[in-house]
Design an enzyme around this catalytic site. Structure first.
Site: not given
Ligand code: BES
Ligand code: MN
Ligand code: ZN
Length: 501
Positions: A265, A270, A277, A288, A347, A351
């Site tokens: 990833k 992010d 966030k 991230d 967020d 995935r």
């Protein structure tokens, strides 16, 4: 810091490190030097009520008489029979930190006469050297005003052993491993204004100098492949998303052997996207891309030491930003696999990028196994804290091998569950699946079963490294900051299971 190996001798200056075993039992070198300096080491140990010779203990003896060195550092070795690679690395790391702190510029470590468990003497010396090098890492390229006195001082470390020639050759591969760890730490430490998907891809390109075959897929190519999930994450960023494929074909009959695949990833920042966030702590999200950082460093390590294995590394790079053209909660995207995803929370983006990267990797390379690494969920940190990472897998043998490799290098993994009960939680009315569950619980497993829907039938394991990618505290072989957790583990996993004849 320059690291070298030599036969045991008395250095003409600098610091000298000698070992003391459990129960204050001096090693042969310690006893020898104690005599030269008129019993000062024995007296120093007596005077220090806390020093017992346990592993990781240090007792400095400054300006000893009768010897030309400035200081002698007694280092606890603990139970000599229990000395393994990790223990020796910790000793090397701990003394390096100490020597830098006290301002030593050169040091020698006497390892002669130290029986190191099952390790050959040359290997034992090489492990101490590896630990020293790993601890010496520093990310200081943006510090223009640091006082010279605050900077690390140790310029030369000599590890002394009767097996100095063996140690020197044993260190060659370990040095390349450390190069890989340092590359990962550099990538993870870079701020997101410097390291974005394109500049990250450019750093991957450099691995071609090591013999790695590097391909970069830009947004146009990914659109053609139908990577709607990955592209949606980066669509609000001014930086183009990138998918980088790095191939190391080191197996003897390179062409015949299906590779191991490692997928990372790589969210270079992010923000959460439109599901923004909170501000406090958001700076952490520069790391991230930790999974992608590990994959890149691993490829450098494997190529550097010319590993006899075929390994393909894939990193999915995107920046998750809120913007007028960012994806919205409720958007439905179509992944390369053809499966549709309702994005209820922007967020939960890791995935999404991995969905397409995993599908692409298994589809193109038909790997014997596929391992992904991701700073995927805050829930993983809640579950295991910062000391171990979680491993999720559709294959028990693969999971066990990863746990064993982690234990051998001191990067611990704890098995976590996937399964139908979790999987049903991401079923969705509007699309084939949603990217979050309705409830709050078991978030790390929810992330894992989402990924599992994109691995097809390949043996797969997912390492959620959210808790272990960054450390606020100094550790023996890892200064605080980026840890590169995963590089040593996977290097070991490759060595144990892919490099056999
Ligand atoms: N990158 C984060 C996970 C994370 C959080 C890693 C803190 C390291 C430290 C990930 O993209 C994320 O935001 N996950 C969400 C998922 C949720 C929306 C289902 C989370 O964990 O809150
Ligand atoms: Mn996120
Ligand atoms: Zn994320």
């Amino acid at each position: 810091m320059k690291i070298s190996f030599a036969a045991p001798a008395m250095p003409k200056s600098g610091a000298l490190v000698v070992g003391i075993g459990a129960g204050r039992k001096p090693t042969q070198a310690a006893a020898e030097i104690d005599k030269l300096c008129d019993g000062m080491l024995t007296r120093a140990i007596k005077a220090s009520s806390k020093f017992s010779g346990k592993a990781d203990e240090l007792l400095p003896v400054v300006a000893p008489p009768g010897v030309p060195v400035d200081r002698i550092i007694l280092v606890g070795l603990g139970d000599l029979k229990a000395l393994d690679a990790v223990a020796l690395q910790r000793i090397g790391g701990g003394l390096t930190a100490h020597l830098n702190q006290v301002g030593a510029s050169a040091a020698a470590v006497r390892l002669d006469g130290v029986p190191a468990g099952k390790l050959a003497p040359g290997d034992a010396a090489a492990e101490v050297a590896l630990g020293a090098r790993l601890r010496s890492y520093r990310f200081d390229k943006y510090r223009t005003k640091e006082k010279p006195t605050a900077k690390p001082t140790l310029a030369r470390l000599t590890v002394m052993t009767d097996a100095d020639a063996a140690a020197k050759s044993a260190f060659v591969d370990r040095d390349k491993l450390a190069d890989g760890v340092f590359l990962t730490r550099d990538l993870v430490s870079e701020p997101a204004n410097i390291l974005h998907p394109e500049s990250f891809a450019a750093r991957c390109q450099k691995l071609s100098e090591l013999g790695v075959e590097v391909e970069v897929l830009d947004e146009k190519k990914m659109r053609k492949l139908g990577m709607g999930a990955l592209l949606a994450v980066g669509q609000g960023s001014v930086h183009e998303s990138q998918l980088v494929v790095m191939q190391w074909n080191g197996a003897p009959k390179a062409k015949d052997k299906a590779p191991l695949a490692v997928v990372g990833k790589g969210i270079t920042f992010d923000t959460g996207g439109i599901s923004l966030k909170p501000g406090a702590g958001m700076w952490d999200m520069k790391w991230d891309m930790g999974g992608a950082g590990v994959v890149t460093g691993l490829m450098a390590a494997l190529a550097g030491r010319k590993a006899k294995a075929n390994v393909v590394g894939v990193v999915a790079l995107a920046e998750n930003m809120p913007a007028g053209n960012a994806q919205r909660p409720g958007d439905i995207v179509t992944s390369m696999s053809g499966q549709t995803i309702e994005v209820l929370n922007t967020d939960a983006e890791g995935r999404l990028v991995l969905a397409d990267a995993l599908w692409y990797t298994q589809d193109r390379f038909k790997p014997t196994a596929m391992i992904d690494l991701a700073t995927l969920t805050g829930a993983m940190m809640v579950a295991l804290g910062t000391h171990q990472a979680g491993v999720f897998a559709n294959n028990d043998a693969l999971s066990k091998r990863l746990v064993a490799a982690g234990a051998a290098v001191g990067e611990k993994l704890w098995p976590m569950p996937v399964g139908d009960e979790y999987d049903r939680e991401i079923d969705c009315d509007a699309a084939d699946m949603k990217n979050i569950a309705s409830g709050r619980w078991g978030g790390a497993s929810i992330g894992a079963v989402f990924l599992q829907r994109f691995v097809n039938k390949v043996h797969w394991a997912h390492l959620d490294i959210a808790g272990v990618t960054w450390s606020d505290k100094d550790k023996p072989t890892t200064p605080r900051g980026a840890t590169a957790f995963g590089v040593r583990l996977l290097d070991r996993f490759v060595a144990d299971h892919y490099e056999g004849s």
